[in-house]
Design an enzyme around this catalytic site. Structure first.
Site, PDB file in Angstrom:
ATOM      1  N   ASP A  51      11.582 -22.788  49.144  1.00  0.00           N
ATOM      2  CA  ASP A  51      10.317 -23.217  49.782  1.00  0.00           C
ATOM      3  C   ASP A  51      10.679 -22.867  51.358  1.00  0.00           C
ATOM      4  O   ASP A  51      11.761 -22.705  51.823  1.00  0.00           O
ATOM      5  CB  ASP A  51      10.419 -24.585  49.777  1.00  0.00           C
ATOM      6  CG  ASP A  51       9.571 -25.179  48.382  1.00  0.00           C
ATOM      7  OD1 ASP A  51       8.866 -24.510  47.831  1.00  0.00           O
ATOM      8  OD2 ASP A  51       9.959 -26.335  48.207  1.00  0.00           O
ATOM      9  N   TYR A  79      22.752 -26.921  45.499  1.00  0.00           N
ATOM     10  CA  TYR A  79      21.895 -27.319  46.328  1.00  0.00           C
ATOM     11  C   TYR A  79      22.681 -28.361  47.374  1.00  0.00           C
ATOM     12  O   TYR A  79      23.097 -29.382  46.739  1.00  0.00           O
ATOM     13  CB  TYR A  79      20.320 -27.681  46.339  1.00  0.00           C
ATOM     14  CG  TYR A  79      19.532 -26.856  45.721  1.00  0.00           C
ATOM     15  CD1 TYR A  79      18.805 -25.818  46.494  1.00  0.00           C
ATOM     16  CD2 TYR A  79      19.317 -26.409  44.360  1.00  0.00           C
ATOM     17  CE1 TYR A  79      17.815 -25.061  45.870  1.00  0.00           C
ATOM     18  CE2 TYR A  79      18.605 -25.773  43.650  1.00  0.00           C
ATOM     19  CZ  TYR A  79      17.889 -24.696  44.535  1.00  0.00           C
ATOM     20  OH  TYR A  79      17.125 -24.108  43.827  1.00  0.00           O
ATOM     21  N   ASP A  93       7.955 -33.885  50.402  1.00  0.00           N
ATOM     22  CA  ASP A  93       8.960 -33.280  51.453  1.00  0.00           C
ATOM     23  C   ASP A  93       8.051 -33.192  52.731  1.00  0.00           C
ATOM     24  O   ASP A  93       7.201 -33.792  52.855  1.00  0.00           O
ATOM     25  CB  ASP A  93       9.537 -31.739  51.368  1.00  0.00           C
ATOM     26  CG  ASP A  93       8.356 -30.686  51.117  1.00  0.00           C
ATOM     27  OD1 ASP A  93       7.036 -31.023  51.349  1.00  0.00           O
ATOM     28  OD2 ASP A  93       8.700 -29.554  51.007  1.00  0.00           O
ATOM     29  N   ARG A 185      12.490 -31.524  45.386  1.00  0.00           N
ATOM     30  CA  ARG A 185      11.280 -32.392  46.064  1.00  0.00           C
ATOM     31  C   ARG A 185      11.175 -33.483  44.889  1.00  0.00           C
ATOM     32  O   ARG A 185      11.117 -34.750  45.337  1.00  0.00           O
ATOM     33  CB  ARG A 185      10.175 -31.642  46.271  1.00  0.00           C
ATOM     34  CG  ARG A 185      10.337 -30.644  47.389  1.00  0.00           C
ATOM     35  CD  ARG A 185       9.154 -30.066  47.978  1.00  0.00           C
ATOM     36  NE  ARG A 185       9.010 -28.998  47.182  1.00  0.00           N
ATOM     37  CZ  ARG A 185       7.524 -28.728  46.643  1.00  0.00           C
ATOM     38  NH1 ARG A 185       6.689 -29.370  47.206  1.00  0.00           N
ATOM     39  NH2 ARG A 185       7.208 -27.654  45.975  1.00  0.00           N
TER      40      ARG A 185
END
Length: 229
Positions: A51, A79, A93, A185
């Site tokens: 993203d 992540y 987000d 997310r």
């Protein structure tokens, strides 16, 4: 590295900057290769979208190595990032404004650590409505931006590691290792629900894809510097 090397195939590890789309990063790399070697065209693609509000490892393949993209995409990913508790957003987000606030004064560190256990292993996850997934020929985010209700099916994903690395409420830092198709997310949103509260993703960085690490990635400007002018 010669132009022929890029045509034969290279794996380029890029540390994607904040606010760039993965598409922009690929376009920039392709343009730089074409400009440096005078190519009219060359195949360049990426293995796994990040993203715009995320940074970190983007695997970019050139030439014949674009055939390896599906293999790289299928690999496990790691992540790190931050959930912000006490507030939700429609996109899960910072792409959209806060739509609901919650009291976090009763949440303890023990509860936060305990909540991670709900997500370990094979789980069902619902992708965010603000995503590029398609339904009935339209991107989900198109429905969302038009204010249209849309039913999003759950998907099976696997989270093999999920740890909390720092708690400084309302912010909670984490590290997660997960399968292809996982939306961090959505994990943020679901994590808030697991605490009978709300949460959204406020920072995200992809650190690994399979055996590839962001520690070995370079910036777009460093890649540019590595090419003959």
């Amino acid at each position: 590295m010669t132009g022929e090397d890029y045509k034969e195939g290279q794996v380029i590890l890029i540390d994607k900057p904040l606010e760039w789309t993965s598409f922009q990063a690929v376009n920039k790399v392709r343009w730089l290769i074409k400009k440096s070697f005078g190519f009219k065209k060359i195949k360049v693609g990426h293995a796994g979208t990040l993203d715009p509000l995320a940074t970190g490892l983007l695997i970019i393949c050139s030439g014949k190595f674009t055939k390896k993209i599906d293999t790289f995409q299928a690999q496990e990913k790691e992540y790190t990032g931050t959930f912000t508790l006490g507030a939700t957003t429609p996109s899960y987000d910072l792409e959209t404004e806060i739509d609901q606030n919650f009291d976090i004064s009763e949440i303890t560190s023990e509860q936060i650590h305990e909540a991670t256990k709900e997500f370990i292993g094979e789980i069902q996850q619902q992708p965010p409505v603000f995503s590029a997934l398609k339904k009935d020929g339209k991107r989900l985010y198109e429905f969302a931006r038009n204010g249209e209700e849309v039913e999003i099916p759950f998907r099976k994903i696997t989270i093999s590691e999920f740890e909390i690395t720092r708690i400084d409420l309302p912010n909670v830092d984490f590290r997660v290792v997960c399968s292809k198709g996982t939306y961090i997310r959505s994990l943020a949103n679901d994590f808030g629900k697991a605490l009978n509260n709300g949460a959204h993703l406020s920072a995200l960085r992809r650190t690994k894809i399979g055996d590839f690490s962001v520690a070995n990635a370079i910036s777009i400007s460093d890649f540019e510097s590595s090419l003959p002018s």
